[in-house]
Scaffold this active site. Structure first.
Site, PDB file in Angstrom:
ATOM      1  N   ARG A   1       0.812  -1.420  -0.023  1.00 27.90           N
ATOM      2  CA  ARG A   1       0.078   0.018  -0.087  1.00 27.90           C
ATOM      3  C   ARG A   1       0.858   1.226  -0.125  1.00 27.90           C
ATOM      4  O   ARG A   1       0.506   2.110  -0.832  1.00 27.90           O
ATOM      5  CB  ARG A   1      -0.935  -0.023   1.228  1.00 27.90           C
TER       6      ARG A   1
ATOM      7  N   ASP B   1      -5.689 -19.976  -5.460  1.00 26.78           N
ATOM      8  CA  ASP B   1      -6.291 -20.501  -4.216  1.00 26.78           C
ATOM      9  C   ASP B   1      -7.550 -20.031  -3.823  1.00 26.78           C
ATOM     10  O   ASP B   1      -8.178 -20.783  -2.830  1.00 26.78           O
ATOM     11  CB  ASP B   1      -5.270 -20.576  -3.350  1.00 26.78           C
TER      12      ASP B   1
ATOM     13  N   HIS C   1      -8.769 -23.007  -1.707  1.00 32.10           N
ATOM     14  CA  HIS C   1      -8.627 -22.224  -0.692  1.00 32.10           C
ATOM     15  C   HIS C   1      -7.867 -22.932   0.522  1.00 32.10           C
ATOM     16  O   HIS C   1      -8.657 -23.100   1.758  1.00 32.10           O
ATOM     17  CB  HIS C   1      -9.769 -21.644  -0.205  1.00 32.10           C
TER      18      HIS C   1
END
Length: 321
Positions: free
Chosen positions: A178, A260, A284
Site C-alpha cells: 500500500r 487458491d 482455498h
C-alpha cells in the site's frame, strides 16, 4: 490492555484441553467455552470477553454472536485476513481489540504459492491429465528461473513468499504494498506504481488482504497491463480479482492463472472458471495444512496469557470505536 477483572468467558474453536499452556482458570477467572460455529452457543454470549473466531466458517458464523457479546474485549481470528469479521464490528462496543493470525499461515501459504507457480509454469496439470490418458506429453515448458516476479501485497505472507523465491534464480523480484518502504531485500513500491510495473512481470502474485482498496484490484485494466503469456497467482482473497475480466483474458489465451481463492467461493459446479484454459484452481487451502494447528494453538495461548496479564496483544489490526 488492562488485566482481567473477576471472571470472564473465553470462547475457543478448539477444546481447551487440547491447547497446551492456557492460563489457569483458577488464577485468571477464565471459563473456557468450546464453540466451533456449527453448534448452539456454549453459554450466554454476554459473558464472553475473549472470542476466538471459528476458522474458515465464513462471515455468517463469525459475526453471529458479536451483537450479543456485551462484555467483549478481544476478537482473535485464526486467519491472516479479517474481512469475514469486520461486517460485525459495528455491533460491538467501542474499545474491542481485533487481532489477526499473523505468524500462523505464512509458511503454508508461501509453500502453496510456490507450488502453484511451479505447477502452472511446468505444465503439471497437463501431465496429470496425460497420465490419466496414458499420454507422454514431452516438450519444452516455461521455468521459474530467469523470470521476473511481482509480489502485490508485501506483508508477512508476501515476505515469506519472497524468502522461498530466493533459491529459484529469478531474474527479478519486485515488491508492492500500500505504501512504499525499504526492506533488507530491496525497495517496496506503492500500489500507485503498478501500472508501470505490471508490463514487466512474467509472474504476478497477489497476497493482499481484502479491503475496499484491494477489492477488484486486478480488474480489466490491471490485467490488460500484464504482459502476454504472464501468470497471475491469487493467494489473497477471491474478490481481489475481477472474475469476469480474468475469464476474458484466460479465454483468449493471453494470460494464465493459478487461484487458491475465487469469487464466488466455494466455486459452484458449472462455473466457467473450472474449465477456463490455463487456469489451475486449489480450494482455498493456503493455510489449511499440518502446520496450522500447532501455530494456532501457540498464538491462542500467547494472546490469552498477555490478556490475563494486561499486556499488549500481538497482531492488533484495529480497536473499535
Amino acid at each position: 490492555m488492562t488485566a482481567v477483572d473477576a471472571t470472564a468467558d473465553v470462547w475457543l474453536p478448539i477444546p481447551a484441553d487440547e491447547v497446551e499452556g492456557l492460563p489457569d482458570p483458577e488464577a485468571t477467572g477464565f471459563t473456557y467455552r468450546y464453540w466451533d460455529g456449527l453448534t448452539d452457543f456454549p453459554a450466554d454470549p454476554a459473558d464472553c470477553a475473549f472470542y476466538v473466531v471459528p476458522y474458515m466458517k465464513g462471515t455468517e458464523i463469525a459475526v453471529r454472536p458479536l451483537a450479543a457479546m456485551t462484555s467483549l474485549r478481544v476478537v482473535q481470528t485464526l486467519s491472516a485476513g479479517v474481512d469475514h469479521v469486520t461486517p460485525g464490528l459495528p455491533d460491538v462496543a467501542p474499545g474491542v481489540a481485533l487481532c489477526n493470525a499473523r505468524g500462523v499461515h505464512e509458511a503454508s501459504t508461501a509453500e502453496l504459492t510456490l507450488a502453484l507457480v511451479l505447477a502452472s509454469l511446468r505444465g503439471i496439470p497437463g501431465f496429470v491429465r496425460g497420465q490419466d490418458r496414458e499420454e507422454w506429453r514431452a516438450g519444452f515448458y516455461p521455468a521459474l528461473a530467469d523470470k521476473s516476479v511481482l509480489i502485490v501485497g508485501y506483508g508477512s505472507i508476501g515476505e515469506a513468499i519472497d524468502d522461498r523465491l530466493a533459491p529459484f534464480e529469478c531474474a527479478r523480484v519486485v515488491r508492492v504494498a500500500r505504501s512504499a518502504r525499504t526492506t533488507g531485500r530491496g525497495p517496496v513500491h506503492a500500489f500507485t506504481d503498478l501500472p508501470r510495473l505490471l508490463p514487466e512481470a512474467d509472474v504476478v502474485i497477489l497476497s493482499t488482504p481484502l479491503t475496499e482498496e484491494t477489492r477488484n484490484l486486478a480488474d480489466a485494466a490491471f490485467l490488460a497491463r500484464m504482459k502476454d503469456g504472464a501468470l497471475l497467482v491469487n493467494v489473497a482473497r477471491g474478490p481481489v480479482v475481477d472474475t469476469k475480466a480474468l475469464l476474458a483474458e484466460t479465454g483468449s489465451g493471453r494470460l494464465t492463472a493459478a487461484l487458491d481463492v475465487t469469487d464466488p467461493e466455494p466455486l459452484p459446479a458449472g462455473h466457467p472458471l473450472w474449465h477456463a484454459p490455463g487456469v489451475l484452481i486449489s480450494p482455498h487451502v493456503g493455510g489449511s495444512t499440518s502446520a496450522f494447528m500447532p501455530r494456532a494453538k501457540r498464538l491462542i495461548t500467547e494472546q490469552l496469557t498477555r490478556f490475563a496479564a494486561g499486556e499488549p496483544l500481538r497482531n492488533l489490526v484495529l480497536t473499535t470505536g
